[in-house]
Structure formats: C-alpha cells, structure tokens
Write an enzyme that holds these catalytic residues in place. Sequence first.
Site, PDB file in Angstrom:
ATOM      1  N   GLN A   1     -30.101 -52.710  41.500  1.00 46.14           N
ATOM      2  CA  GLN A   1     -30.301 -53.082  42.892  1.00 46.14           C
ATOM      3  C   GLN A   1     -29.903 -54.541  43.104  1.00 46.14           C
ATOM      4  O   GLN A   1     -30.372 -55.430  42.391  1.00 46.14           O
ATOM      5  CB  GLN A   1     -31.772 -52.893  43.283  1.00 46.14           C
ATOM      6  CG  GLN A   1     -32.291 -51.483  43.088  1.00 46.14           C
ATOM      7  CD  GLN A   1     -32.039 -50.599  44.294  1.00 46.14           C
ATOM      8  OE1 GLN A   1     -30.994 -50.669  44.909  1.00 46.14           O
ATOM      9  NE2 GLN A   1     -32.998 -49.769  44.622  1.00 46.14           N
TER      10      GLN A   1
ATOM     11  N   ARG B   1     -66.918 -53.757  39.018  1.00 43.58           N
ATOM     12  CA  ARG B   1     -65.652 -54.402  39.361  1.00 43.58           C
ATOM     13  C   ARG B   1     -65.174 -55.253  38.179  1.00 43.58           C
ATOM     14  O   ARG B   1     -65.865 -56.192  37.754  1.00 43.58           O
ATOM     15  CB  ARG B   1     -65.860 -55.281  40.589  1.00 43.58           C
ATOM     16  CG  ARG B   1     -64.591 -55.890  41.160  1.00 43.58           C
ATOM     17  CD  ARG B   1     -64.919 -56.775  42.359  1.00 43.58           C
ATOM     18  NE  ARG B   1     -63.726 -57.381  42.893  1.00 43.58           N
ATOM     19  CZ  ARG B   1     -62.990 -56.864  43.862  1.00 43.58           C
ATOM     20  NH1 ARG B   1     -63.361 -55.707  44.413  1.00 43.58           N
ATOM     21  NH2 ARG B   1     -61.920 -57.473  44.301  1.00 43.58           N
TER      22      ARG B   1
END
Length: 377
Positions: free
Chosen positions: A79, A136
């Site tokens: 790309q 978390r």
Amino acid sequence: MLAGVPLIGWVLRAAIDSKVFDSVWVSTDHDDIEKVAKAWGAQVHRRSPEVSRDSSSSLDTIQEFVRLNPVVDIIGHIQATSPCLHPFHLQEAMGMMTKQGYDSVFSVVRRHNFRWQEIKKGVPKTKPLNLNPFKRPRRQDWDGELYENGSFYFNTRDLVEQGMLQGGNMIYYEMLPEYSVDIDVDIDWPIAEQRVLRYGYFGRDKLEQVKLFVTNFDGCLTDGKLYMSTTGEEILSVNVKDTMAVKLLQDSGVEVLFISSSDSPVQKLIAKKLGCQLKQKVANKQEEVQRLMKERQLSWKDVAYFGNDKPDVDCLNLAGVSGVPLDAPSVAVKAAKYTCHCAAGQGAIREMAEHVLLLKEMALSKDTQEKIDRKNF
C-alpha cells in the site's frame, strides 16, 4: 509530497531496494502517477476501465494483473499509504512465503486499545468487548491485540485466482508501531510526515553527513526577480529565513557556497555578508561543482545541492542530498531527492537546510548506536 518525496516514492524505494521482487509495478489509470512511478524505477500496469471504478477493489486490479502476467507466482501487494515501510520488512515477509511455505502473509500491528460495543438503535447501553472492567489490566500486563495495518499483503497466484488475498496456510507479520503508519484521512498527513522523517527508509546508502551545501543564487536564495532603481541600480530581495539557514549550516560545520550564471555585484555583496564563497558566470554547473569537490577532497555523497531548473539536473541526480524549491519546473523536481513546501526566496533554503541537518543528525545518531552495539555485543 510527503516530507519532500512523492508518497508512492517511499514504498517504491523500499520495494526496489529489498531485492526480493523480480519486478516492481504500480497499478494506475492516472498519467501523472505513471510518470512518478517510472521516475522512481517502477514499471506501470495501466489498469483497464473495468477495474478503475470507484467500486473496484484492490483484488480486482491484482486479478487483472495476474491474468496479464502468467509467469507471476507470488504477489506482494504494497500500500502506497504506508510510507515507513523498510526493505527488511519485505525481505522477512517474502522469506515466510518462499522458505516457510506459507500461502499468504499480511502485516499487522499490536495495539492496546480497549473496545466497547457501539450504542445504536435498539442497544440502549454499551458493554466491553475485550476486557473485564472488574479486572482491568495494566498496559504492561496485557499483550494487546493484533490489527491489520494495511502495509502489505503477500499471497500466491492460486489464492488471487480464487478471489482471496488471505487464505490457505496463512500467517501474520508483526510490524513495530513506529513503522506502522497508515494515511487514510487528511489529519493523518502531518502525523505521517513527522513519523517518516524519523522512521522512514531513506535508501541503501549510508545517511549522508553533508560537508558542502551548494545552491543557486537566483531562483533559490532569491525568488528569481530582478528589480532596478531609477538610476539603473540592481536590487535583489533575500528572505531573512534563508540567511538564517546559511548560518545554521555553517554553525553545524557545513560550508555553504553559491553559484550563479551572472556577474551581479549585488550577489557579491550578499555572499560576502553571509560569509559564503560565490562562483559567478558558471556555464557548466556539474564541472564547477566537481572542481570544487576536488579542491576539498570530497565526493558527491558529501554534497547537498539545491537547484531550480534544467541546468541543475545533473548535479541534482549526482549529489548525496538534493532538493528544489516548490516552484521549480518538473524537469528539476524529477531529478531532486527532496521538494520543498516553500517557493524560492520564501524560505526554501531554510527548509532544505533543516532537511540536511536532520539527515546529518540521523546519521550521527546511527553511527553512535552502531558503536554502542559493537562495544556491548
């Protein structure tokens, strides 16, 4: 232009220097892109109208290319919007195909982003998708997730013919975040420009530590305009940004030298005030620069050349670092390694000087790191 280089130039330089491809192609239906691609050493696949529609995919174009090139057995789809690609990325990915037997290899980057379900009609609240809020994790305790970064996709001919860019025996190639730059929207552009100056690939040669900066006087230091007083006196306009650039280069140990085809006395006064040597009435710039190099025992890789027109093309091609102002004609732009965002007489030399000094800093940093590595390992 991204950091003075055509966007497609960054990935073409990496692809060609990787030496893993029998040929490097750019697929386009645009005349200007074709010219740039050829100037950077690529061949051009002029794609048909059938695969040039807004709805056409990359796969459509690759399938057309494969049909027209039956000898191709592995395709590396790179790309152009990933300017921090380096040859080693492509070499390692191709090795996975040819030595480890994979059918497809695609680039990814590791990210540490917590994802949440989007609130839409009929979904009144959100929920976590990849974490437990009650536990978390800290970033350093979580491996993160792998995302495609769109830099490249390697695949076999068989997969392309089956209508796939990924499949069969496939594996990812993880790129470090600093090399994972993708330009999708306008806001990505300035970020990519800063990143590519630090992490981009500048070519096989060692980064240059410039010792001599040679620039045209007219059309580089000045805007090319000549003013005359009522008494016939010649008047030239010089931007203070550019005069400061001369001092910056001199303070860093780079000699600055002006060349000109005229014998203007005003040029002599300005050059003297700046503490620079001035060569006037120069008919052949390449011969003059080579003579100056010989006097100083330098080679072209030690020279930064800043020109603005056809007579400068040979020097622009030969110099280790070369550039042109924004308003230079295309013949000079194609020969230069860097194109400024500023026009002549409006800060172009300042921009070019900063580019030279950045390369010099990068070269010194790389040399220091190599010495540390050799000493410690």
